[in-house]
Scaffold this motif. Structure first.
Motif, mmCIF file in Angstrom:
data_model
loop_
_atom_site.group_PDB
_atom_site.id
_atom_site.type_symbol
_atom_site.label_atom_id
_atom_site.label_comp_id
_atom_site.label_asym_id
_atom_site.label_seq_id
_atom_site.Cartn_x
_atom_site.Cartn_y
_atom_site.Cartn_z
ATOM 1 N N MET A 189 8.903 -13.393 -2.555
ATOM 2 C CA MET A 189 8.214 -12.543 -1.605
ATOM 3 C C MET A 189 7.361 -11.494 -2.258
ATOM 4 S SD MET A 189 10.390 -9.879 0.908
ATOM 5 C CE MET A 189 9.617 -8.694 1.886
ATOM 6 N N LYS A 190 6.152 -11.419 -1.400
ATOM 7 C CA LYS A 190 5.062 -10.446 -2.031
ATOM 8 C C LYS A 190 5.574 -9.248 -1.887
ATOM 9 C CE LYS A 190 0.939 -11.321 -1.556
ATOM 10 N NZ LYS A 190 -0.690 -11.629 -0.987
ATOM 11 N N LYS A 191 5.388 -8.200 -2.828
ATOM 12 C CA LYS A 191 5.653 -6.809 -2.679
ATOM 13 C C LYS A 191 4.529 -6.059 -1.745
ATOM 14 C CE LYS A 191 7.265 -6.789 -7.521
ATOM 15 N NZ LYS A 191 6.858 -8.231 -7.691
ATOM 16 N N GLY A 192 3.335 -6.777 -1.405
ATOM 17 C CA GLY A 192 2.279 -5.891 -0.793
ATOM 18 C C GLY A 192 1.590 -4.884 -1.630
ATOM 19 N N ILE A 193 0.381 -4.246 -1.143
ATOM 20 C CA ILE A 193 -0.120 -3.390 -2.081
ATOM 21 C C ILE A 193 0.550 -2.137 -2.325
ATOM 22 C CG2 ILE A 193 -2.152 -1.746 -1.937
ATOM 23 C CD1 ILE A 193 -3.541 -3.859 -0.060
ATOM 24 N N LEU A 194 1.514 -1.588 -1.465
ATOM 25 C CA LEU A 194 1.987 -0.198 -1.913
ATOM 26 C C LEU A 194 3.266 -0.653 -2.872
ATOM 27 C CD1 LEU A 194 2.435 2.573 -1.152
ATOM 28 C CD2 LEU A 194 4.171 1.927 0.789
ATOM 29 N N GLY A 195 3.835 -1.779 -2.871
ATOM 30 C CA GLY A 195 4.725 -2.164 -3.589
ATOM 31 C C GLY A 195 4.235 -2.248 -5.103
ATOM 32 N N ASN A 196 3.148 -2.991 -5.246
ATOM 33 C CA ASN A 196 2.490 -3.386 -6.397
ATOM 34 C C ASN A 196 2.186 -1.893 -7.054
ATOM 35 O OD1 ASN A 196 2.557 -5.951 -6.502
ATOM 36 N ND2 ASN A 196 0.490 -6.379 -5.451
ATOM 37 N N LEU B 97 -4.312 7.235 -10.501
ATOM 38 C CA LEU B 97 -4.076 6.992 -9.274
ATOM 39 C C LEU B 97 -4.888 6.020 -8.584
ATOM 40 C CD1 LEU B 97 -2.487 10.398 -8.050
ATOM 41 C CD2 LEU B 97 -1.288 8.392 -8.745
ATOM 42 N N ASN B 98 -6.303 6.295 -8.774
ATOM 43 C CA ASN B 98 -7.185 5.576 -8.100
ATOM 44 C C ASN B 98 -7.471 4.111 -8.723
ATOM 45 O OD1 ASN B 98 -8.308 7.283 -5.925
ATOM 46 N ND2 ASN B 98 -8.517 8.726 -7.724
ATOM 47 N N LEU B 99 -7.518 4.198 -9.970
ATOM 48 C CA LEU B 99 -7.381 2.550 -10.679
ATOM 49 C C LEU B 99 -6.088 1.782 -10.210
ATOM 50 C CD1 LEU B 99 -9.419 0.798 -12.285
ATOM 51 C CD2 LEU B 99 -8.209 1.913 -14.232
ATOM 52 N N GLY B 100 -5.012 2.784 -10.576
ATOM 53 C CA GLY B 100 -3.764 2.067 -10.095
ATOM 54 C C GLY B 100 -3.804 1.426 -8.663
ATOM 55 N N PHE B 101 -4.355 2.035 -7.649
ATOM 56 C CA PHE B 101 -4.540 1.430 -6.152
ATOM 57 C C PHE B 101 -5.164 0.231 -6.200
ATOM 58 C CE2 PHE B 101 -4.944 1.335 -1.687
ATOM 59 C CZ PHE B 101 -3.686 1.539 -1.291
ATOM 60 N N ILE B 102 -6.305 0.408 -6.812
ATOM 61 C CA ILE B 102 -7.355 -0.581 -7.079
ATOM 62 C C ILE B 102 -6.836 -1.871 -7.661
ATOM 63 C CG2 ILE B 102 -9.543 -1.484 -7.943
ATOM 64 C CD1 ILE B 102 -10.494 1.199 -7.291
ATOM 65 N N SER B 103 -5.889 -1.528 -8.659
ATOM 66 C CA SER B 103 -5.082 -2.798 -9.228
ATOM 67 C C SER B 103 -4.320 -3.233 -8.491
ATOM 68 C CB SER B 103 -4.697 -2.053 -10.633
ATOM 69 O OG SER B 103 -5.649 -1.678 -11.305
ATOM 70 N N ALA B 104 -3.543 -2.385 -7.614
ATOM 71 C CA ALA B 104 -2.623 -3.031 -6.926
ATOM 72 C C ALA B 104 -3.487 -3.975 -5.771
ATOM 73 C CB ALA B 104 -1.785 -1.927 -6.017
#
Length: 596
Positions: free
Chosen positions: A1-8, A282-289
């Motif tokens: 099951m994919k975690k999705g962007i927020l999970g990642n 935070l910003n690079l983390g969200f783009i990585s997600a």
């Protein structure tokens, strides 16, 4: 099951958070103790090879025309590019370990980051250097760390672009293209850090991933910026309130208001450093997600392979972070000019650029009236000479922009200039506004405002233009109300030779090196991009003043006021005074007045 962007996103931050923080502290520490000194050494070596001891607008071409200096400047850019890309690659590697449920230590992360960062020095990846150092900072999509920050054109260049419809359209088109490139190439950094050796291959893969998703990624970027800003400011204001309550109910002295303000200011400096560390993560983390979600990459926790950090390592990491954060916060504040004005007392004044030119036609008596109403200390104006030797107030050498008449200043007599309409270009309310003479302007403002008079040389003026300016000033007996300014040092030297009592101002768009000791200069007018705390201190320590130009946005005004510049040259002097008022009555001061 994919975690999705927020999970990642949660997994990327949680799994190696201590290592991420340690790396950011290491990265900023390296900047302060190694990268900045290296860059300064290279720049000063380039200046030395060009035979100059200072860098300003009047000698910039000496350094750009010297072959050895050009090589040194290329070395400077390579050093800077490698350092910036190192932050990207190491952070992405750390995120990649987290998405795989793998722990990574700080030393291994540094080693892997340095190895991967060497790719930017490959000649075939020159476009990566441009992408990292120019395109991303120009678009200001919060993907730059505190060391580089956002990159923007100086206000005076933007003003020139915006004054020309064709240039303005070209500029807007260019910015749209750059935004599109950043969105399309956003994952190329991940690809070259993790999978590719060529930036060309990396951006092609990024183009494939982002195809049909550009608008969604852009909205994600805007949304995350808004959310992170709301959370960050919420935490900041909450801690300020808690600090006030702590000070009020746990008394440690008599003047509780002063104690609270000191504590709040220290926290403000500290929070700026924390924001510089966290925003990039935070910003690079969200783009990585988003990257892992779009690539459909999912890893599952394998408890047998999972490597746990020992309790000793965890405790050691926490202790190191607690020690390094305060030390680097103070060093970063000093280096980045973020130290707050502890006295809540501001000496900065407003200088109205060409008068109150945001509200009235520039360099006219109407604009001077606006400047006086705004209680500006100075009105900055420009003096040129007509064909028959009259001194008039005009910035451009040609009348076309402000009057519609395509003639040069030195081609027409003053009798013809009197017929020009210098107000209709702004709006019909100023129809028929005339171009004043220097004598008319002085008589109009005398006793109500000081004048910063820039003598603009166009190569066609009479040899005695400086003497004529001084004569007009003396005839009106306003020597103590006028400063003579120029971008040409020889003009200022001549002024002092003719009358040493006159105050002079050297105007430059670029300022670096040993230039603030000149005995023929009393005020340095420097474009705001190049103004630093150390530069201001050096100038003030010599008993001289510093004016910054041309500042029209409130954020830059606020920064300049905190740095304690003597005056801000602006098209909107009302805004300078509003900014000073807001700073004197900011959240910290309001809380202090309310509780104490």
């Amino acid at each position: 099951m994919k975690k999705g962007i927020l999970g990642n996103f949660i997994l990327l931050l949680r799994y190696n958070l201590g290592t991420l923080i340690l790396f950011e502290l290491f990265h900023k520490g390296i900047a302060l103790i190694l990268v900045v000194p290296i860059i300064k050494y290279i720049l000063e070596s380039a200046m030395h090879n060009s035979g100059i001891i200072y860098l300003s607008t009047d000698n910039i071409f000496k350094i750009l025309s010297n072959p050895i200096s050009i090589v040194l400047l290329i070395m400077l850019l390579l050093t800077l590019g490698f350092y910036v890309f190192f932050e990207f690659t190491a952070t992405i590697i750390c995120f990649d370990k987290s998405i795989r449920y793998e722990k990574i230590g700080i030393f291994k992360l540094i080693r892997l980051g340095l190895q991967k960062s060497l790719k930017i020095l490959n000649i075939k990846n020159y476009l990566l250097m441009i992408f990292i150092l120019l395109i991303i900072p120009l678009t200001n999509l919060t993907l730059t760390s505190g060391f580089i920050g956002e990159l923007k054109l100086p206000d005076y260049i933007l003003d020139y672009i915006q004054s020309n419809n064709i240039l303005n359209l070209l500029y807007m088109a260019l910015m749209i293209i750059l935004y599109m490139l950043v969105i399309r190439w956003i994952f190329s950094i991940h690809e070259i850090a993790l999978n590719r050796s060529s930036f060309k291959e990396a951006k092609n893969e990024s183009n494939r991933i982002t195809k049909g998703k550009a608008i969604k990624i852009f909205l994600y970027s805007i949304g995350t910026f808004i959310v992170f800003s709301i959370i960050g400011y919420g935490i900041y204001y909450l801690i300020i309130i808690l600090t006030a309550l702590w000070t009020k109910y746990y008394r440690v002295g008599n003047d509780l208001s002063e104690i609270f303000i000191s504590r709040a200011i220290l926290f403000k400096d500290f929070s700026i450093f924390i924001a510089s560390v966290s925003s990039f993560i935070l910003n690079l983390g969200f783009i990585s997600a988003i990257y892992y979600n779009y690539k459909d990459i999912t890893f599952y926790k394998n408890r047998q392979k999972r490597v746990k950090l020992s309790i000793i390592k965890k405790v050691t990491t926490i202790i190191v972070i607690l020690i390094l954060v305060p030390i680097e916060a103070m060093a970063f504040s000093i280096h980045s000019n973020t130290l707050f004005n502890i006295e809540f007392f501001y000496n900065t004044t407003a200088t109205a650029h060409r008068g109150g030119s945001i509200a009235a036609p520039e360099n006219t008596l109407s604009s001077f009236k606006e400047a006086i109403l705004a209680q500006a200390e100075y009105i900055e104006t420009d003096v040129q000479e007509t064909k028959d030797g009259e001194l008039i107030l005009i910035h451009d050498s040609n009348f076309k922009r402000t009057t519609g008449v395509d003639k040069n200043v030195w081609e027409v007599d003053y009798d013809e200039v009197k017929k020009y309409d210098a107000g209709n270009y702004l709006n019909l309310d100023y129809y028929g506004e005339k171009i004043p003479t220097l004598d008319e302007a002085i008589k109009y403002v005398r006793g109500r405002c000081k004048l910063l008079i820039e003598i603009k040389l166009n190569g066609n003026e009479s040899p005695d233009i400086i003497e004529k300016v001084i004569k007009v000033i003396k005839e009106n007996r306003v020597e103590n109300q006028c400063v003579i300014a120029s971008m040409n040092k020889d003009v200022l030297k001549k002024v002092k030779e003719l009358d040493s009592s006159f105050l002079t101002c050297y105007l430059t768009a670029l300022a670096y090196g040993d230039f603030y000791t000149w005995d023929y200069v009393d005020i340095y007018g420097i474009e705001s991009t190049f103004v630093t705390k150390s530069l201001i201190n050096d100038i003030h320590n010599k008993g001289k003043q510093i004016f910054v130009w041309t500042v029209n946005d409130q954020d830059t005004m606020s920064k300049m006021i905190d740095l304690n510049v003597d005056s801000i040259i602006t098209d909107d002097p009302f805004l300078v005074n509003d900014t000073i008022y807001l700073k004197k009555n900011d959240f910290i001061k309001i809380i202090a007045d309310y509780l104490f």
